[in-house]
Scaffold this active site. Structure first.
Site, PDB file in Angstrom:
ATOM      1  N   THR B 101       0.629  -1.005   0.315  1.00 41.17           N
ATOM      2  CA  THR B 101      -0.117  -0.249   0.019  1.00 41.17           C
ATOM      3  C   THR B 101       1.257   1.396  -0.171  1.00 41.17           C
ATOM      4  O   THR B 101       0.294   2.164  -0.794  1.00 41.17           O
ATOM      5  CB  THR B 101      -0.891   0.449   1.481  1.00 41.17           C
ATOM      6  OG1 THR B 101      -1.237  -1.454   1.602  1.00 41.17           O
ATOM      7  CG2 THR B 101      -1.996   1.360   1.378  1.00 41.17           C
ATOM      8  N   THR B 177       1.891  -3.859   4.553  1.00 36.96           N
ATOM      9  CA  THR B 177       1.871  -4.356   5.768  1.00 36.96           C
ATOM     10  C   THR B 177       1.392  -5.933   6.489  1.00 36.96           C
ATOM     11  O   THR B 177       2.081  -6.347   7.187  1.00 36.96           O
ATOM     12  CB  THR B 177       0.935  -3.381   6.348  1.00 36.96           C
ATOM     13  OG1 THR B 177      -0.614  -3.385   5.911  1.00 36.96           O
ATOM     14  CG2 THR B 177       1.230  -2.074   6.192  1.00 36.96           C
ATOM     15  N   ASP B 178       0.834  -6.881   5.488  1.00 45.30           N
ATOM     16  CA  ASP B 178       0.075  -7.268   6.031  1.00 45.30           C
ATOM     17  C   ASP B 178       1.121  -8.938   6.240  1.00 45.30           C
ATOM     18  O   ASP B 178       0.884  -9.011   7.494  1.00 45.30           O
ATOM     19  CB  ASP B 178      -1.052  -8.716   4.114  1.00 45.30           C
ATOM     20  CG  ASP B 178      -2.373  -8.333   4.129  1.00 45.30           C
ATOM     21  OD1 ASP B 178      -2.487  -7.411   4.623  1.00 45.30           O
ATOM     22  OD2 ASP B 178      -3.289  -9.747   4.177  1.00 45.30           O
ATOM     23  N   LYS B 254       1.465  -7.166  13.591  1.00 43.23           N
ATOM     24  CA  LYS B 254       0.159  -6.805  12.685  1.00 43.23           C
ATOM     25  C   LYS B 254      -1.010  -6.842  13.385  1.00 43.23           C
ATOM     26  O   LYS B 254      -0.913  -8.465  13.605  1.00 43.23           O
ATOM     27  CB  LYS B 254       0.161  -6.780  11.338  1.00 43.23           C
ATOM     28  CG  LYS B 254      -1.167  -5.556  10.341  1.00 43.23           C
ATOM     29  CD  LYS B 254      -1.573  -6.076   9.192  1.00 43.23           C
ATOM     30  CE  LYS B 254      -1.944  -5.373   8.786  1.00 43.23           C
ATOM     31  NZ  LYS B 254      -2.612  -4.752   7.999  1.00 43.23           N
TER      32      LYS B 254
END
Lengths: 436, 436
Positions: B101, B177-178, B254
Site C-alpha cells: 500500500t 503491511t500484511d 500487525k
C-alpha cells in the site's frame, strides 16, 4: 474429611476440625486461616488453609505445630442434592465444574498442576460462596481445557439447559482457561437463556497464594445473580484482586499465557465490571435482560470443520487437504483485511464447487475483515469465500461448527454466518476497543 | 512526466509543470498543493497533488480549472543511478520497494488499491525526502505482501546486502503491511548489518487523504540515518500523524486490520519513538550500534515448513499430514502456555522419530510458552516438542525456516531455536509489554 494418614493424625493431635480458624507455626513463619478440606487424591503431608485474603495455601506439616483460634462450622450447601435445605430468600445458582486450573491443585510431589476438585470441593474451598446463594453443584467432567472437544460443548449445553429447567436462577461453569472462549462461544450459539450463564476459571490453581480462583468464582456468582441473561466470561480485570470483568461469550479471547487479566474483549468493551461484589453494567451495552428469552437449546453441530492460518509459505495443498478429507467447512485466519496468497484462490473455488463454506478471518485479531479494498480480497470474494466480519477467528470457527449443524447448504450457511445470533458482531468499531 | 492524454492536455493548457505549487478549483472546493508526477499506469482523468499536510490526493480534472501559484523545481535524486550528483554532506540511503500500500494507488475506475509506484515514484511523490539524504532507489518487485513467499525474503536480503556493500549508510524497504513482520523477522535472521535496515509501509495508499505513507517513509529515513544497526519496522504510533515507533524486526506484529497504528511490539517495548523527525531511543534498550557488526549474509532457508494452530476439534491428522508430505519442520500455535489436545502427542512422537522438529508457540500471542506447569505440557515436552519461549508464532515460523536452512539435525535445530540470533527473546517480561 478427606485428610489421611500424616495429615489426619496431625489434625487429630491438635484437636482441629474442618472449618476451624487455626494458627500454624513453622520455624520462621506463622499462618492464620480457616482449615479447609482437601480433595480426595491430595498428598497427606499438607494442610490447606484459607487466608483472610481469600487465598488458599498448602502448608507442609513437617516440623509444624498448630493451635486452634476459634471453632468453625463445617460448610454446608443448600439447593439441589444438599446437606441443608435451601434458604428461600436466596437465589438458586448451579455450579458446574468441567476441570481446569480453577478446580486444580498442585501435586506437591511433582510441582505440576492437575485437575482434582469437583464443584462440591469448589464450594468447600470457598465457603464464603454460601453467603450469596443456594447451590446445586455438579462435576460434569474433569479435564484440562486443552482436551475440550466440540462434543463436550454439547454435553455442557444440555446439562445447563437441564439445570435452568430445574429452577436455576443462574449458572456458573468452572472451566480451564485455555479454551474457555471457544466453549463460551459454543454455549452462546447453542442456548437462548432466561438467566445468566457465566464461565469462569483461574490462571493460578486455588491452593497457590496468587490464585485468582476465589475472586473469579465469587464474582461469577454475583454475575449469575444479575440481570444479564447472556453467556459471559468472568475473569480478573487487572493484575491485582480489585475487580473482574464480564465479557460477552462471543467477543472474548485469552490474550496472555500467564497473566490473571488474560481475557480481553476483542472489538468490543466488557459488559460489566464487578468490584467489591457489586456489578456495574456498561451503560453503552444493550444486554438481554433476565426472563426476556425463554430457554431454547439447539446443540446441533458439525465437528468436521477445519481451522488454519495463512503464512508466506502456505501451499494450496492446505485447502485441498480439507476438501479431500471430508471436511464440511473451513475457517482461514488470513493476513490484514482478510488475505491469502493468490495461489490459494483456485482451491477456494474448488471448495465452493464442492459446497464447502470457507470463512475468512484475520490473524490481526482486532479490526474487521474487508475484502473489498484490495484486488486480492476481491478475488477471494469472487471465489466464494465468506467474510467473518469482526468476529474473532475462534468465535468464527465455533459458529461455523454450529451453522453447519443447522444446514448443509452453502447459501444457508452463508446466511447464518452473517446473521447476528449471539451478539458476535459489533455494530461499529470504537477506538477504545483496540488492545483494551 | 507520465501524465497522458486528458491529464497531459490539462497540464499543458494551464502551463503547469511537475513540482509547481498550484491551485485547483472545482465547483465547491479548492485544493492548493504541489503537482506530483503520476505512476505509469495511472488513470488519465486525475492529477495528484501533495497537500501541505504531506498527504497526496487525486483530483479529477473534469469540470476543474487550475492556476499556477509558484513555479517549483522538479524533484531530483542524488546517489546511485541519479539525475544529479550526490551531496557529500548527506548520508546515502537505499530505498527498495517491494510493493504494498505504501507504494500503491487507488484505481479510480474500480476503487480498489493495487501496487503501482516504484521506489523512484516514492521519492517523486514525497519530494521532502530530498532534504534528508542522497538516495539509491530500486524497485525489487511489485506485489501486495500477501503474495510474499520465503524465496522473496532471500532475494530482498541479497539486494540489501549488495546495497550495503556498495556504500549505503542505511536501507529503507517499502513493503506491504500484511506480512511485513514475517519479512522483518526473515531479514533479521539472514543479515548481520553495520547499518540500519528499516521496513515501512502504509495502511492507506499514498493518494488517499488519510495516507500514512508520507510520515512513515520520512521517519524511516530518519531511522535509517540513525545509530541503530538492526532490522526494524517503522510505522505510525497512534491514530494521528504525530509520531512513529521503531519496532525490533523479530518482536513486532500487525494487530489491527485497518488502523494506522497497527504494528505493535509483542512482549517487548518499541526501540525508539520518532517525533518531529527526531529519534528518541528507549533508554532501556541495548541496541547494536552502527558499525559494530560487519556485514554478513546467511540467506539459506528451508521453505517446506508447516504452520498450524490448535483448536478444540483438531485431529492428529493435521500433524500426520505434515510428516507424510515431506515437511521438514512444523510450528504449532497452541493454547495457553503451549498446549494441544493430548490426542496429538503420539503424532508429535512420530515427528520426533522422523527427525522433524515441532516448535510450540501460543495463540495468546502475549506471554511465554511454559510447558512445565501442567501435565499436558510435560507430556508435550517428553514427545520432543521444542518451546518457542516468548517469540511470536510468526517469528517462530520464520526462524524455523532459517534454522532448517542451517542444519537438518533435530538437535542442532533445537539449539538454534533456543539461541538468541537476532533479539527474538526478551530476557524478562515487563508489565508494560502487554497490549501496549
Amino acid at each position: 474429611m478427606t485428610y489421611k494418614e500424616n495429615a489426619e493424625k496431625f489434625i487429630e493431635t491438635y484437636g482441629l476440625s474442618i472449618g476451624d480458624k487455626i494458627q500454624v507455626n513453622k520455624e520462621d513463619i506463622t499462618y492464620t486461616g480457616i482449615l479447609l478440606d482437601r480433595p480426595e487424591d491430595a498428598d497427606d503431608g499438607y494442610l490447606v488453609l484459607k487466608l483472610s485474603s481469600g487465598y488458599n495455601i498448602g502448608v507442609a506439616i513437617e516440623n509444624t505445630a498448630a493451635e486452634l483460634i476459634e471453632k468453625g462450622e463445617k460448610p454446608k450447601i443448600g439447593f439441589g442434592k444438599s446437606e441443608i435445605p435451601a434458604d428461600p430468600k436466596k437465589q438458586n445458582i448451579s455450579i458446574v465444574s468441567t476441570g481446569g486450573t480453577v478446580s486444580s491443585v498442585i501435586d506437591y510431589r511433582t510441582g505440576a498442576v492437575h485437575p482434582a476438585f469437583t464443584a462440591s470441593d469448589l464450594v468447600k474451598a470457598n465457603p464464603e460462596l454460601l453467603d450469596y446463594a443456594n447451590y446445586n453443584v455438579k462435576a460434569l467432567y474433569n479435564i484440562l481445557s486443552e482436551d475440550m472437544k466440540p462434543e463436550y460443548w454439547v454435553k455442557a449445553a444440555r446439562e445447563i439447559a437441564n439445570d435452568i429447567s430445574n429452577g436455576s436462577d443462574g449458572v456458573v461453569i468452572a472451566h480451564g482457561t485455555d479454551t474457555m472462549h471457544y466453549t463460551a462461544a459454543a454455549l452462546s450459539f447453542m442456548l437462548k437463556t432466561p438467566v445468566p450463564i457465566i464461565l469462569t476459571g483461574a490462571q493460578r490453581s486455588s491452593d497457590r497464594p496468587s490464585s485468582d480462583a476465589n475472586i473469579n468464582l465469587i464474582d461469577s456468582v454475583v454475575a449469575a445473580k444479575s440481570d444479564i441473561a447472556e453467556v459471559c466470561v468472568c475473569m480478573h480485570g487487572s493484575l491485582n484482586d480489585k475487580y473482574t470483568y464480564l465479557h460477552k461469550g462471543t467477543k472474548v479471547r485469552k490474550m496472555h499465557t500467564s497473566r490473571r487479566d488474560t481475557f480481553r474483549s476483542i472489538n468490543a468493551q466488557p459488559i460489566a465490571k464487578i468490584e467489591n461484589k457489586k456489578i456495574n453494567i456498561n451503560p453503552d451495552y444493550a444486554y438481554t435482560k433476565r426472563g426476556v428469552n425463554g430457554l431454547e437449546l439447539n446443540a446441533n453441530i458439525e465437528e468436521k470443520v477445519g481451522f488454519i492460518k495463512s503464512f508466506p509459505g502456505i501451499s494450496s495443498d492446505y485447502i485441498e487437504y480439507h476438501i479431500d478429507n471430508g471436511y464440511k467447512g473451513l475457517v482461514v485466519e488470513g493476513t490484514g483485511l482478510g488475505h491469502v496468497p493468490n495461489d490459494l484462490i483456485d482451491s477456494f473455488k474448488r471448495a465452493r464447487d464442492e459446497n464447502i463454506p470457507v470463512i475468512m478471518t484475520s490473524q490481526c485479531l482486532y479490526g474487521r475483515v474487508n475484502m473489498n479494498v484490495y484486488s486480492t480480497g476481491r478475488n477471494i470474494i469472487d471465489s466464494g469465500v465468506i467474510s467473518g466480519v469482526d468476529m474473532t477467528p475462534e468465535t468464527t470457527y465455533v459458529k461455523l461448527c454450529w451453522a453447519l449443524g443447522q444446514s448443509d447448504s452453502y447459501n444457508e450457511v452463508k446466511e447464518i454466518m452473517h446473521e447476528d445470533i449471539a451478539g458476535e458482531f459489533s455494530e461499529k468499531s470504537s477506538i477504545k476497543d483496540f488492545l483494551n
